[in-house]
Design an enzyme around this catalytic site. Structure first.
Site, PDB file in Angstrom:
ATOM      1  N   SER A 103       0.768  -1.071  -0.236  1.00 60.64           N
ATOM      2  CA  SER A 103      -0.061  -0.532  -0.052  1.00 60.64           C
ATOM      3  C   SER A 103       0.814   1.045  -0.343  1.00 60.64           C
ATOM      4  O   SER A 103       1.814   1.620   1.005  1.00 60.64           O
ATOM      5  CB  SER A 103      -1.214   0.137   1.351  1.00 60.64           C
ATOM      6  OG  SER A 103      -1.830   1.450   1.935  1.00 60.64           O
ATOM      7  N   SER A 133      -0.561   4.636   0.774  1.00 57.94           N
ATOM      8  CA  SER A 133      -0.900   4.960   1.490  1.00 57.94           C
ATOM      9  C   SER A 133      -0.571   5.433   2.658  1.00 57.94           C
ATOM     10  O   SER A 133      -0.608   7.052   3.359  1.00 57.94           O
ATOM     11  CB  SER A 133      -2.878   4.325   2.268  1.00 57.94           C
ATOM     12  OG  SER A 133      -3.357   4.433   0.952  1.00 57.94           O
ATOM     13  N   LYS A 165     -13.034  -4.358   0.672  1.00 58.95           N
ATOM     14  CA  LYS A 165     -13.332  -3.231   0.280  1.00 58.95           C
ATOM     15  C   LYS A 165     -15.153  -3.522  -0.133  1.00 58.95           C
ATOM     16  O   LYS A 165     -16.482  -3.375   0.275  1.00 58.95           O
ATOM     17  CB  LYS A 165     -13.284  -2.865  -1.118  1.00 58.95           C
ATOM     18  CG  LYS A 165     -11.311  -2.038  -0.830  1.00 58.95           C
ATOM     19  CD  LYS A 165     -12.041  -0.816  -2.835  1.00 58.95           C
ATOM     20  CE  LYS A 165     -10.941  -0.529  -2.515  1.00 58.95           C
ATOM     21  NZ  LYS A 165     -10.621   0.170  -3.651  1.00 58.95           N
ATOM     22  N   ASP A 175     -13.488   6.165  -4.360  1.00 59.22           N
ATOM     23  CA  ASP A 175     -12.487   5.862  -5.308  1.00 59.22           C
ATOM     24  C   ASP A 175     -12.728   6.486  -6.731  1.00 59.22           C
ATOM     25  O   ASP A 175     -12.152   7.052  -8.341  1.00 59.22           O
ATOM     26  CB  ASP A 175     -12.998   4.522  -5.924  1.00 59.22           C
ATOM     27  CG  ASP A 175     -11.269   3.550  -4.873  1.00 59.22           C
ATOM     28  OD1 ASP A 175     -10.521   3.868  -4.922  1.00 59.22           O
ATOM     29  OD2 ASP A 175     -11.684   2.485  -4.628  1.00 59.22           O
ATOM     30  N   GLY A 215     -13.967  -4.201 -10.386  1.00 51.86           N
ATOM     31  CA  GLY A 215     -14.979  -2.798  -9.359  1.00 51.86           C
ATOM     32  C   GLY A 215     -14.114  -1.760  -9.497  1.00 51.86           C
ATOM     33  O   GLY A 215     -14.205  -0.844  -8.885  1.00 51.86           O
ATOM     34  N   ILE A 274      -5.855   4.093 -14.929  1.00 48.66           N
ATOM     35  CA  ILE A 274      -5.357   4.094 -13.983  1.00 48.66           C
ATOM     36  C   ILE A 274      -5.031   2.745 -13.234  1.00 48.66           C
ATOM     37  O   ILE A 274      -4.131   3.609 -11.666  1.00 48.66           O
ATOM     38  CB  ILE A 274      -6.787   3.190 -13.097  1.00 48.66           C
ATOM     39  CG1 ILE A 274      -7.072   1.604 -13.550  1.00 48.66           C
ATOM     40  CG2 ILE A 274      -7.995   4.536 -13.511  1.00 48.66           C
ATOM     41  CD1 ILE A 274      -8.027   0.686 -12.764  1.00 48.66           C
TER      42      ILE A 274
END
Ligand code: ATR
Length: 279
Positions: free
Chosen positions: A20, A22, A71, A107, A136, A222
């Site tokens: 990740s 983040s 998610k 998102d 997704g 993306i």
């Protein structure tokens, strides 16, 4: 940053979570704004997700982001859901308020904000969009584009039944074009986006000739490893505006950070450079 006893805490739950970006992204903002807080990775196995989420208020944690594979599974554990989370069917941002779990999905917001900041002249009404993929990520982007007011959206997916299911769910402005005919789906569009993993390092490239794409159409991927996929390189070579996947990652993080730490963070060139250094 040295934490005080009043430090606000947030993090990201994933399994595995080591990939990740983040923590680096939120860590930059925490340092930049001099906030007494921390954002940490939480490795949470799928079978432990509900208990881990339910434990957040017990520890006084302000909230978390959720990444793969959590998610969709997190939905029933939430006390409330935003309309975006409900429509997308997935939660990427959890805010703890008054001991309750509030699930949001940012998102699609992140995608549209990235597009707007890269191509300020883009307007939803500019014309139809074509989306490659029906997973997704496609769902989140589809919902955001419909809500932004894009008049018609064309879905192209290898497994056509998944695209058909999305078109049935989201109604009249969504059409499906078979994978074999995908290049015809480029005619007359204002905007093309790849939502699949094709083009990512280690994956095959997206096999799509852009000859039929209008020269003004914006092209978005993306994927952000590499930052310039073969699709974006081809778009740039023919003069189409191109938008990489990193902007979506940076912008989707804004609402969570603001809810947890009380500061609306900015996506800047310095942040982008800092996150790229960690890719
Ligand atoms: P995510 O939630 O990240 O979007 P996903 O649900 O696994 O992930 O969806 C991945 C998308 O990439 C799907 O649209 C998938 O097509 P299928 O529905 O046919 O599986 C697409 N995809 C992945 N590998 C592909 C490949 N080699 N060729 C074409 N499409 C591919």
């Amino acid at each position: 940053m040295i934490l005080s006893g009043r430090a606000k805490l947030a993090g990201v739950m994933g399994w595995p979570v080591g990939h990740s970006r983040s923590p680096r992204l939120h860590g930059y903002w925490l340092a930049h704004y001099g906030i007494d807080g921390a954002y940490v990775p939480f490795p949470v196995a799928p079978e432990d997700l509900t208990r881990a989420l339910r434990a957040l208020p017990l520890f006084g944690i302000a909230g978390v982001n959720l990444t793969v594979p959590h998610k969709e599974k997190a939905l029933p554990a939430m006390d409330t859901l935003t309309s975006a989370a409900r429509r997308i069917g997935a939660v990427n941002t959890v805010v703890v308020r008054d001991g309750k779990l509030h699930g949001d999905n940012t998102d699609g917001f992140g995608f549209v904000e990235s597009l707007r900041s890269s191509v300020p002249e883009w307007r939803p009404a500019a014309g139809p969009a074509t989306l490659i993929g029906a997973g997704g990520a496609a769902r989140a982007i589809l919902v955001a584009l419909i809500e932004a007011g894009v008049p018609r959206i064309c879905l192209v997916n290898r497994t056509e039944a998944r695209a058909e299911a999305l078109a049935r769910e989201f109604g009249g402005s969504v059409d499906v074009i078979p994978w074999a005919d995908r290049e015809t789906a480029l005619e007359g569009v204002a905007f093309l986006v790849n939502t699949t993993t094709l083009g990512m390092t280690g994956q095959p490239p997206l096999d799509l000739a852009l000859d039929r794409l209008p020269p003004t159409a914006a092209v978005c991927d993306i994927v952000y490893t590499p930052l310039e996929t073969a699709l974006l390189a081809a778009a740039r070579a023919r003069g189409n505006p191109s938008i990489d996947g990193l902007g979506m990652l940076l912008h989707q993080a804004r609402p969570g950070f603001e809810s947890w730490f009380g500061v609306a963070p900015a996506v800047t060139a310095q942040l982008r450079t800092f996150v790229i250094q960690g890719l």
